[in-house]
Design a protein around this motif. Structure first.
Motif: not given
Ligand code: SF4
Ligand code: FES
Lengths: 248, 115
Positions: B66-88
């Motif tokens: 319950v700690i490590f899986l949501p961490l990876w979920h958040a990391a990947h989501r954050l990365l794609t969101t950064l991409h969505d707002v224009g960060l390569p």
């Protein structure tokens, strides 16, 4: 009674004379059974013969009349004026594609991607005609039928924010068609299609926004096809990891 | 085309998403609302009980998940969101997001193993 009219604002671009695309407004008669395509045809026939756009069937079958209508990707033969009247209707070429001329988009990128996923049955063994048809049960047909409904209208590409950001992304319709043939019991070509579908430019660029499935006029649900491909490709990957000597 | 390694992050992302959707809200309810508001006995989250949970091998696995899986979920989501707002989606953003998740996972594992 004076005739009811509606204003249609069209993004025009004639590469030989125009530096940049610019809007031009036309006034057309309003009829509540007219679709946007009827308005365009009226303009072309009666007002301005230089207007270019694609269409053919006028019945949501050929997939050639996709445009941005008030900013949303729609088939212009399927978008009724009555849903916009009395407001202006703004018509632009499909988003995320370069403009060829007026409302005609350059769709070569999609055509190449479509070809790359081999959207046809690749049989295990060629079947001779006298062997008869390859039978399929209704359940087997049902597994992929919805994905056969695609008319290549590209509304899903115009709707997809990821395709807009990452032009290399194979994109919804092509991936949905790859999935369609992968699910077909007559087909044995999945491994060849996976080269593209499971590559970095394949399903992984999708972040499951779901706009493609919203925009699709044929209820193909390309977003579902992509998520199913992600799961299947992930299972492949772990299988290959656990059994490195096995068939890829 | 090169074989993609994206299934690794995607499976962590999908697994983490599942946990975040189903388990995390329950955990937030229990730890953040039910116990503090007295809907559940204060004792149910007592130090002793939690210690026993964290010492048990199965408890360790559950806590780690319950700690490590949501961490990876958040990391990947954050990365794609950064991409969505224009960060390569460059190395820096990737290293920062996945690196944070990896560090968090290692830290969780180390702490759990030492209890
Ligand atoms: S999946 Fe739907 S929106 Fe996309 S091209 Fe096919 S019919 Fe059009
Ligand atoms: S004209 Fe054929 S789909 Fe609209």
């Amino acid at each position: 009674m004076t005739e009811q009219t509606l204003q249609v604002e069209i993004l025009r671009y004639r590469p030989e004379t125009d530096q940049d695309p610019a809007f031009q407004t036309y006034t057309v008669p309003y009829r509540d059974d007219w679709v946007v395509l009827d308005a365009l045809n009226h303009i072309k026939d009666n007002i301005d013969r230089t207007l270019s756009y694609r269409w053919s069937c006028h019945m949501a079958v050929c997939g050639s009349c996709g445009m941005m209508i008030n900013g949303e990707p729609k088939l212009s033969c399927h978008a009724f004026l009555r849903d916009y009247y009395p407001n202006k209707v703004r018509v632009e070429p499909l988003a995320n594609f370069p403009i060829e001329r007026d409302l005609v988009a350059v769709t070569d990128d999609f055509m190449e991607k479509l070809e790359s996923v081999k959207p046809y049955v690749i049989p295990q063994q060629e079947r001779a005609v006298d062997e008869g048809p390859h039978l399929q049960t209704p359940a087997q047909l049902n597994a992929f039928k919805q994905y056969t409904m695609c008319i290549n209208c590209l509304l899903c590409y115009a709707a997809c924010p990821q395709y807009g950001l990452t032009p290399d992304f194979v994109g919804p319709a092509a991936l949905a068609l790859a999935h369609r043939y992968n699910l077909d019991t007559r087909d044995a070509g999945r491994e060849q299609r996976q080269e593209i579908a499971a590559s970095n430019e394949g399903v992984w660029d999708c972040t499951f926004v779901g706009e493609c499935s919203q925009a699709c006029p044929k209820s193909v649900d390309p977003a579902a096809a992509i998520q199913q491909t992600k799961i299947a490709s992930t299972i492949d990957w772990y299988k290959a990891l656990l059994n490195p000597w096995g068939k890829r | 085309m090169a074989k993609s390694n994206k299934p690794i992050v995607w499976s962590l992302f999908a697994g983490g998403g599942m946990l975040s959707a189903f388990v995390t809200p329950v955990l937030i309810f229990v730890t953040g609302l039910a116990v503090p508001l007295g809907l559940m006995s204060l004792d149910s989250l007592s130090y002793d009980r939690m210690l026993v949970l964290a010492q048990n091998p199965v408890g360790k696995i559950v806590l780690f998940a319950v700690i490590f899986l949501p961490l990876w979920h958040a990391a990947h989501r954050l990365l794609t969101t950064l991409h969505d707002v224009g960060l390569p989606k460059g190395r820096i953003a990737m290293t920062a997001c996945y690196g944070a998740a990896a560090l968090g996972s290692i830290a969780a594992a180390v702490v759990l193993l030492r209890i």
